[in-house]
Design a protein around this motif. Structure first.
Motif, PDB file in Angstrom:
ATOM      1  N   UNK A 225       0.656  -1.329  -0.132  1.00  0.00           N
ATOM      2  CA  UNK A 225       0.021   0.118   0.128  1.00  0.00           C
ATOM      3  C   UNK A 225       1.089   0.985   0.187  1.00  0.00           C
ATOM      4  N   UNK A 226       2.311   1.311   0.705  1.00  0.00           N
ATOM      5  CA  UNK A 226       2.362   2.411   0.670  1.00  0.00           C
ATOM      6  C   UNK A 226       3.701   2.651  -0.896  1.00  0.00           C
ATOM      7  N   UNK A 227       4.047   1.392  -1.366  1.00  0.00           N
ATOM      8  CA  UNK A 227       4.464   1.785  -3.357  1.00  0.00           C
ATOM      9  C   UNK A 227       3.671   2.373  -3.670  1.00  0.00           C
ATOM     10  N   UNK A 228       2.181   1.709  -3.471  1.00  0.00           N
ATOM     11  CA  UNK A 228       1.095   2.518  -4.608  1.00  0.00           C
ATOM     12  C   UNK A 228       0.930   3.944  -3.990  1.00  0.00           C
ATOM     13  N   UNK A 229       1.158   4.297  -3.428  1.00  0.00           N
ATOM     14  CA  UNK A 229       0.473   5.801  -3.112  1.00  0.00           C
ATOM     15  C   UNK A 229       2.288   5.852  -3.138  1.00  0.00           C
ATOM     16  N   UNK A 230       2.725   5.945  -2.964  1.00  0.00           N
ATOM     17  CA  UNK A 230       4.534   6.783  -3.910  1.00  0.00           C
ATOM     18  C   UNK A 230       4.002   6.397  -5.329  1.00  0.00           C
ATOM     19  N   UNK A 231       3.265   4.982  -5.639  1.00  0.00           N
ATOM     20  CA  UNK A 231       3.459   5.456  -7.337  1.00  0.00           C
ATOM     21  C   UNK A 231       2.773   7.094  -7.795  1.00  0.00           C
ATOM     22  N   UNK A 232       1.262   6.493  -6.853  1.00  0.00           N
ATOM     23  CA  UNK A 232       0.574   7.843  -7.733  1.00  0.00           C
ATOM     24  C   UNK A 232       1.058   9.160  -7.397  1.00  0.00           C
ATOM     25  N   UNK A 233       1.910   9.256  -6.228  1.00  0.00           N
ATOM     26  CA  UNK A 233       2.513  10.621  -6.075  1.00  0.00           C
ATOM     27  C   UNK A 233       3.309  10.932  -7.182  1.00  0.00           C
ATOM     28  N   UNK A 234       4.499  10.271  -7.238  1.00  0.00           N
ATOM     29  CA  UNK A 234       5.307  10.107  -8.319  1.00  0.00           C
ATOM     30  C   UNK A 234       5.118  10.878 -10.647  1.00  0.00           C
ATOM     31  N   UNK A 235       3.886   9.874 -10.040  1.00  0.00           N
ATOM     32  CA  UNK A 235       3.038   9.781 -11.869  1.00  0.00           C
ATOM     33  C   UNK A 235       2.798  11.278 -11.290  1.00  0.00           C
ATOM     34  N   UNK A 236       2.361  12.517 -10.422  1.00  0.00           N
ATOM     35  CA  UNK A 236       1.876  13.716 -10.609  1.00  0.00           C
ATOM     36  C   UNK A 236       3.451  14.704 -11.487  1.00  0.00           C
ATOM     37  N   UNK A 237       4.305  14.266 -11.423  1.00  0.00           N
ATOM     38  CA  UNK A 237       5.706  14.818 -11.719  1.00  0.00           C
ATOM     39  C   UNK A 237       6.311  14.300 -12.511  1.00  0.00           C
ATOM     40  N   UNK A 238       7.378  15.318 -13.172  1.00  0.00           N
ATOM     41  CA  UNK A 238       7.946  14.747 -14.362  1.00  0.00           C
ATOM     42  C   UNK A 238       9.677  14.049 -13.776  1.00  0.00           C
ATOM     43  N   UNK A 239      10.213  13.087 -12.447  1.00  0.00           N
ATOM     44  CA  UNK A 239      10.828  12.550 -11.891  1.00  0.00           C
ATOM     45  C   UNK A 239      11.431  11.027 -12.592  1.00  0.00           C
ATOM     46  N   UNK A 240      12.159  11.126 -12.981  1.00  0.00           N
ATOM     47  CA  UNK A 240      12.856   9.732 -13.390  1.00  0.00           C
ATOM     48  C   UNK A 240      12.589   9.040 -12.479  1.00  0.00           C
ATOM     49  N   UNK A 241      11.780   7.998 -13.560  1.00  0.00           N
ATOM     50  CA  UNK A 241      11.751   6.410 -13.035  1.00  0.00           C
ATOM     51  C   UNK A 241      12.748   5.248 -12.443  1.00  0.00           C
ATOM     52  N   UNK A 242      14.586   5.673 -13.149  1.00  0.00           N
ATOM     53  CA  UNK A 242      15.172   5.124 -13.500  1.00  0.00           C
ATOM     54  C   UNK A 242      15.745   5.113 -12.093  1.00  0.00           C
ATOM     55  N   UNK A 243      16.023   6.508 -11.070  1.00  0.00           N
ATOM     56  CA  UNK A 243      17.036   7.576 -10.728  1.00  0.00           C
ATOM     57  C   UNK A 243      16.638   7.321  -9.520  1.00  0.00           C
TER      58      UNK A 243
END
Length: 416
Positions: A225-243
């Motif tokens: 569940x913690x990872x799911x929220x992180x994924x939702x939040x991270x998708x709101x910006x341009x941050x790289x997924x692999x760094x």
């Protein structure tokens, strides 16, 4: 008495060549000298002068302070603990205490901490990693943790009048901030310390101790569940997924002026404003929002504990030094001088007028540290958490990826 502050090189030379006080306990030589190792830049010169001058005057001792660098400190402390020239007090990272306790060469401070230092009120992120198998080896000294650094002007332009208190409101506000050339949030895909906070907030953990055997726990429902929220939040910006947050440095990204929020220690604001002076006066700070409005999100607590080697020559005097540094008077001075979080939530009021430090203190009350295994350093070195996060953010099955990462963590904790 004369204060003596030695460089690492001079301290090493003295230990190798001394034919006098280095060969006899200080009380036998007619003096009492408490030798202290502090990490470089952990305190300012003015704080150190105030403390040493006052302490030496009140206690009739000399404080011999040597500054150490973080690079290679683990090997250096381990070697010192086993030598006959061990310092009397050592500052260590809060998550390092377990590996030093594993040597059997730390003095058990349980009685002192219970009796005199108010252990029941210590920050959990400093207290818990200092406690190994029921014995308190590390005494909490100071803390720092992540907060949300945001652009007050961009919040106002988006009609956001106060910082969000819940995750749901945070998501909503971040969506409002997106647009007109502005990114609501910059969050890198491998910022695993931030992920840890979301996992803890859900009641999960990175690894758990099951009857003396540590096992990875990223695959548990709470951690997912913690990872799911992180994924939702991270998708709101341009941050790289692999760094991670240092590739590129997120402070540099924020300084370009088109990002409204990052998750970082408040010290990042200095780097941001140095790179972009136009942002001076426009930055604000608030605790990472929690699931409910009554408490902020759990956060990873960084900081330092104080330990005393079993072979310390001036053990009683060392205990008194630790009590002073961890006590209310010098905790207040240190927090105000260095903008640290003091070691007790009850002392948070001493920084209430400092927005950034107050935001840290609010989060630190719910702070945690990494799993208290002496082998955790091996996990951080190999770090299977980062590729796990990238895999999930790029669309792989979260449960399957988490099981793989958990198995790797279990192996590392078992074998080092």
């Amino acid at each position: 008495m004369k204060k003596r502050i030695l460089s690492c090189a001079v301290a090493l030379l003295v230990s190798l060549t001394s034919a006098g006080c280095g060969l006899l306990p200080d009380d036998e030589a007619g003096t009492r000298t408490v030798r202290i190792w502090l990490m470089r830049d952990s305190v300012s010169d003015d704080f150190l002068k105030r403390f040493t001058d006052a302490y030496e005057k009140e206690h009739s001792v000399d404080l011999e302070i040597t500054f150490q660098d973080w690079t290679g400190i683990g090997r250096k402390v381990t070697a010192a603990l086993g030598s006959d020239e061990a310092p009397d007090v050592i500052e260590v990272g809060n998550t390092q205490v377990a590996q030093y306790a594993e040597t059997g060469l730390l003095y058990d401070l349980t009685l002192e901490s219970v009796r005199d230092l108010g252990h029941e009120d210590w920050l959990p992120g400093l207290k818990d990693p200092g406690n190994v198998r029921g014995s308190q080896y590390g005494i909490p000294w100071y803390a720092a943790n992540r907060v949300v650094i945001h652009r007050k002007d961009l919040f106002a332009r988006a009609g956001i009048t106060q910082p969000p208190k819940t995750r749901a409101q945070w998501i909503e506000d971040t969506e409002k901030l997106n647009g007109d050339g502005t990114h609501g949030l910059y969050l890198s895909g491998q910022d695993w310390y931030t992920l840890a906070g979301f996992i803890w907030d859900e009641g999960g953990d990175l690894a758990v101790d099951e009857g003396g055997a540590w096992t990875g726990a990223l695959h548990t429902p709470a951690a997912l569940r913690g990872m799911e929220f992180y994924k939702r939040l991270q998708a709101l910006g341009p941050g790289p997924k692999d760094a991670d947050e240092q590739t590129p440095p997120q402070a540099d990204v924020f300084a370009k002026g088109d990002v409204a929020q990052i998750i970082a220690p408040p010290s990042a604001a200095t780097a941001i404003q140095k790179r972009n002076p136009a942002l001076k006066g426009k930055l604000g700070f608030f605790p990472i929002p929690g699931r409910t409005a009554d408490k902020p999100c759990a956060v990873f607590t960084g900081g330092s504990d104080l330990i005393i080697p079993e072979k310390a020559r001036q053990r009683d005097s060392a205990i008194e030094v630790v009590k002073a540094l961890a006590g209310e008077k010098w905790q207040t001075d240190l927090a105000r001088t260095m903008n640290y979080v003091p070691n007790k939530p009850s002392l948070a009021s001493v920084v209430r007028n400092r927005e950034a430090t107050a935001a840290m203190a609010a989060g630190a009350a719910r702070g945690r540290a990494t799993p208290n295994s002496p082998q955790w350093a091996a996990v951080e070195e190999a770090n299977p958490i980062k590729p796990y996060m990238t895999a999930v953010l790029e669309g792989e099955d979260a449960e399957r990826a988490a099981e793989t990462a958990s198995a790797r963590i279990t192996s590392l904790l078992a074998n080092g």
